[in-house]
Scaffold this motif. Structure first.
Motif, PDB file in Angstrom:
ATOM      1  N   ALA A 101       0.659  -1.251   0.158  1.00 41.20           N
ATOM      2  CA  ALA A 101      -0.029   0.034  -0.054  1.00 41.20           C
ATOM      3  C   ALA A 101       0.872   1.252  -0.008  1.00 41.20           C
ATOM      4  N   MET A 102       1.879   1.238   0.734  1.00 43.48           N
ATOM      5  CA  MET A 102       2.707   2.273   0.724  1.00 43.48           C
ATOM      6  C   MET A 102       3.552   2.529  -0.790  1.00 43.48           C
ATOM      7  N   LYS A 103       3.739   1.713  -1.402  1.00 42.25           N
ATOM      8  CA  LYS A 103       4.482   1.803  -2.601  1.00 42.25           C
ATOM      9  C   LYS A 103       3.420   2.194  -3.648  1.00 42.25           C
ATOM     10  N   VAL A 104       2.269   1.885  -3.534  1.00 41.17           N
ATOM     11  CA  VAL A 104       1.200   2.476  -4.383  1.00 41.17           C
ATOM     12  C   VAL A 104       0.809   3.943  -4.134  1.00 41.17           C
ATOM     13  N   VAL A 105       0.855   4.239  -2.966  1.00 45.67           N
ATOM     14  CA  VAL A 105       0.186   5.477  -2.585  1.00 45.67           C
ATOM     15  C   VAL A 105       1.457   6.401  -2.816  1.00 45.67           C
ATOM     16  N   ARG A 106       2.876   6.084  -2.451  1.00 44.58           N
ATOM     17  CA  ARG A 106       3.976   6.825  -2.818  1.00 44.58           C
ATOM     18  C   ARG A 106       4.002   7.402  -4.412  1.00 44.58           C
ATOM     19  N   ASP A 107       3.615   6.469  -5.258  1.00 47.53           N
ATOM     20  CA  ASP A 107       3.860   6.624  -6.707  1.00 47.53           C
ATOM     21  C   ASP A 107       2.640   6.943  -7.456  1.00 47.53           C
ATOM     22  N   HIS A 108       1.459   7.349  -6.694  1.00 47.65           N
ATOM     23  CA  HIS A 108       0.159   7.973  -7.583  1.00 47.65           C
ATOM     24  C   HIS A 108      -0.540   8.686  -6.606  1.00 47.65           C
ATOM     25  N   ASP A 109      -1.045   9.715  -7.469  1.00 45.15           N
ATOM     26  CA  ASP A 109      -1.820  10.618  -6.774  1.00 45.15           C
ATOM     27  C   ASP A 109      -3.396  10.388  -6.401  1.00 45.15           C
ATOM     28  N   VAL A 110      -3.807   9.601  -7.546  1.00 40.50           N
ATOM     29  CA  VAL A 110      -5.368   9.099  -7.320  1.00 40.50           C
ATOM     30  C   VAL A 110      -5.409   7.733  -7.506  1.00 40.50           C
ATOM     31  N   LEU A 111      -6.232   7.064  -6.574  1.00 41.94           N
ATOM     32  CA  LEU A 111      -6.489   5.547  -6.380  1.00 41.94           C
ATOM     33  C   LEU A 111      -7.742   5.429  -6.989  1.00 41.94           C
ATOM     34  N   ALA A 112      -8.163   4.657  -7.749  1.00 42.82           N
ATOM     35  CA  ALA A 112      -9.190   3.918  -7.953  1.00 42.82           C
ATOM     36  C   ALA A 112      -9.410   2.579  -7.667  1.00 42.82           C
ATOM     37  N   VAL A 113     -10.369   2.389  -6.449  1.00 44.48           N
ATOM     38  CA  VAL A 113     -10.020   1.095  -5.762  1.00 44.48           C
ATOM     39  C   VAL A 113     -11.390   0.208  -5.808  1.00 44.48           C
ATOM     40  N   GLU A 114     -11.364  -0.878  -6.462  1.00 50.23           N
ATOM     41  CA  GLU A 114     -12.633  -1.618  -6.397  1.00 50.23           C
ATOM     42  C   GLU A 114     -13.272  -1.834  -4.737  1.00 50.23           C
ATOM     43  N   ASP A 115     -14.326  -1.446  -4.693  1.00 46.99           N
ATOM     44  CA  ASP A 115     -15.004  -1.666  -3.425  1.00 46.99           C
ATOM     45  C   ASP A 115     -15.528  -3.110  -3.490  1.00 46.99           C
ATOM     46  N   PHE A 116     -14.418  -4.075  -3.236  1.00 48.22           N
ATOM     47  CA  PHE A 116     -14.855  -5.558  -3.255  1.00 48.22           C
ATOM     48  C   PHE A 116     -14.882  -5.965  -1.636  1.00 48.22           C
ATOM     49  N   ARG A 117     -16.353  -6.685  -1.876  1.00 54.54           N
ATOM     50  CA  ARG A 117     -16.732  -7.178  -0.359  1.00 54.54           C
ATOM     51  C   ARG A 117     -16.317  -8.737  -0.441  1.00 54.54           C
ATOM     52  N   PRO A 118     -15.358  -9.424   0.143  1.00 59.27           N
ATOM     53  CA  PRO A 118     -15.146 -10.868  -0.345  1.00 59.27           C
ATOM     54  C   PRO A 118     -16.128 -11.962   0.356  1.00 59.27           C
ATOM     55  N   LYS A 119     -17.101 -11.737   0.988  1.00 58.92           N
ATOM     56  CA  LYS A 119     -17.851 -12.542   1.957  1.00 58.92           C
ATOM     57  C   LYS A 119     -18.396 -13.544   1.260  1.00 58.92           C
ATOM     58  N   PHE A 120     -18.660 -13.455  -0.034  1.00 60.59           N
ATOM     59  CA  PHE A 120     -19.511 -14.468  -0.853  1.00 60.59           C
ATOM     60  C   PHE A 120     -18.367 -15.885  -1.132  1.00 60.59           C
ATOM     61  N   LEU A 121     -17.229 -15.383  -1.127  1.00 64.38           N
ATOM     62  CA  LEU A 121     -16.071 -16.426  -1.415  1.00 64.38           C
ATOM     63  C   LEU A 121     -16.107 -17.453  -0.295  1.00 64.38           C
ATOM     64  N   ALA A 122     -16.729 -17.037   0.864  1.00 63.65           N
ATOM     65  CA  ALA A 122     -16.566 -18.081   2.200  1.00 63.65           C
ATOM     66  C   ALA A 122     -17.336 -19.368   1.669  1.00 63.65           C
ATOM     67  N   LYS A 123     -18.212 -19.123   0.651  1.00 64.02           N
ATOM     68  CA  LYS A 123     -19.337 -20.191   0.458  1.00 64.02           C
ATOM     69  C   LYS A 123     -18.893 -20.932  -0.874  1.00 64.02           C
ATOM     70  N   SER A 124     -17.685 -20.450  -1.551  1.00 66.31           N
ATOM     71  CA  SER A 124     -17.030 -21.158  -2.740  1.00 66.31           C
ATOM     72  C   SER A 124     -16.065 -21.994  -2.536  1.00 66.31           C
ATOM     73  N   THR A 125     -15.744 -22.550  -3.617  1.00 65.77           N
ATOM     74  CA  THR A 125     -14.347 -23.430  -3.440  1.00 65.77           C
ATOM     75  C   THR A 125     -13.155 -22.644  -3.294  1.00 65.77           C
ATOM     76  N   MET A 126     -13.166 -21.479  -3.545  1.00 70.79           N
ATOM     77  CA  MET A 126     -12.099 -20.706  -3.256  1.00 70.79           C
ATOM     78  C   MET A 126     -11.865 -19.969  -2.008  1.00 70.79           C
ATOM     79  N   ALA A 127     -12.591 -20.641  -0.996  1.00 69.65           N
ATOM     80  CA  ALA A 127     -12.752 -20.064   0.337  1.00 69.65           C
ATOM     81  C   ALA A 127     -11.461 -20.097   0.979  1.00 69.65           C
TER      82      ALA A 127
END
Length: 337
Positions: free
Chosen positions: A127-153
């Protein structure tokens, strides 16, 4: 009297404090103080970030991708060993735990703590590397709760997407960067081409093919980057993802690459709506229709024979279907003439 260790000096008088104890018996005190922005030098660069499982974070800059560190996987064998010892020495109800059980439990807790700290350290350094090198950060507002019930849990939990996202947002706001959370619907597309000006069609209810799944991450972060630039400079963006009418094959020509007259009319209506010009409603939904699987296979075979194979042949020869064609309007002239 216990010895106290400070992680950092308090920048101001705390308004409250929370004292808690972890499974290892270590005590911690968390203070609430006003946040101070520690501004970093401007870079003039922006970055889009998309979360995943194979790679924890895929960005618009290859130098800032975050691979899956697999801290939990590397410690899985030792953790399983401690858990087996606990299972063999588990006390019966009402019976005191043996010394061996308590030792194995403490070893498992210590290993869990180490994994958590490794994940946190990896997330904060990235995170520090990304923030140091960029002024604007467009971040996916991802909520990984649904993965708990998948094969990728298990792999999703080891990726610690939630903790990494929190570290990135915290680091960006601490250093005065422009952090923008983008809804996942605008970053993960049902079709890879839906991020370009003209999206290849797919039938309703169809599943994604392997090429679309492999390219989806790259196209998604490209689209996210376009949205962040549009927001940054106040541009008007025509978002075709919200146009349900373009998801139907009836909006596309036979080559499945260009829109037909109906598709172009939908896009024109959407453009005028963004510009505030009254026109037809672009929220068009096609009437339901059933497609015979055999007819669909025949259409697919015809499309491969008439469009896909010639395109591949042109790519191999280094030619284009537009070679030799002259422009319709070679000279600049007033509109409407």
């Amino acid at each position: 009297m216990q010895d106290l260790g400070w992680s950092r000096d308090l920048p101001a008088e705390p308004s409250s404090v929370r004292i808690y104890r972890d499974p290892l018996g270590h005590w911690y005190a968390s203070f609430v103080v006003p946040a101070r922005i520690e501004a970093l030098p401007a870079t003039g660069r922006a970055i889009g970030i998309d979360w995943g499982v194979k790679e924890t974070a895929t960005t618009t800059s290859d130098d800032h991708d975050l691979p899956h560190a697999e801290h939990g996987k590397k410690a899985a064998d030792r953790l399983a060993c401690y858990q087996r010892r606990m299972a063999r020495r588990r006390p019966k109800p009402g019976q005191a735990a043996s010394k061996g059980y308590r030792k194995a439990k403490r070893q498992a807790a210590r290993l869990h703590k180490k994994i958590a700290r490794q994940r946190q350290d990896t997330a904060r350094k990235w995170a520090m590397k990304v923030v140091r090198d960029h002024d604007v950060l467009a971040v996916e507002d991802f909520r990984p709760k649904f993965l708990a019930k998948s094969t990728m849990a298990r792999k999703a939990a080891d990726a610690a997407i939630g903790a990494t996202k929190a570290a990135l947002i915290e680091m960006g706001r601490k250093h005065g960067r422009d952090v923008r959370l983008v809804h996942p619907a605008h970053t993960t597309m049902d079709c890879a081409g839906s991020l370009s000006q003209e999206s290849p069609p797919f039938r309703e209810g169809s599943s994604q093919g392997r090429p679309e799944r492999r390219l989806r991450g790259r196209f998604a972060i490209f689209y996210l980057h376009v949205r962040s630039i549009a927001d940054l400079y106040g541009c008007r963006l025509v978002d075709q993802w919200s146009m349900q009418g373009l998801r139907d094959w009836r909006a596309w020509s036979e080559d499945r690459l260009h829109m037909n007259e109906d598709g172009h009319r939908l896009v024109a209506a959407r453009v005028l709506d963004v510009l505030g010009v009254p026109f037809d409603d672009w929220h068009q939904v096609w009437p339901d229709c059933t497609v015979d699987p055999r007819a669909k296979r025949r259409e697919d075979a015809q499309w491969i024979r008439e469009h896909l194979v010639p395109w591949v042949a042109r790519r191999l020869r280094g030619t284009s279907s537009g070679d030799g064609l002259l422009p319709k309007r070679p000279d600049l002239s007033p509109w409407g003439v």
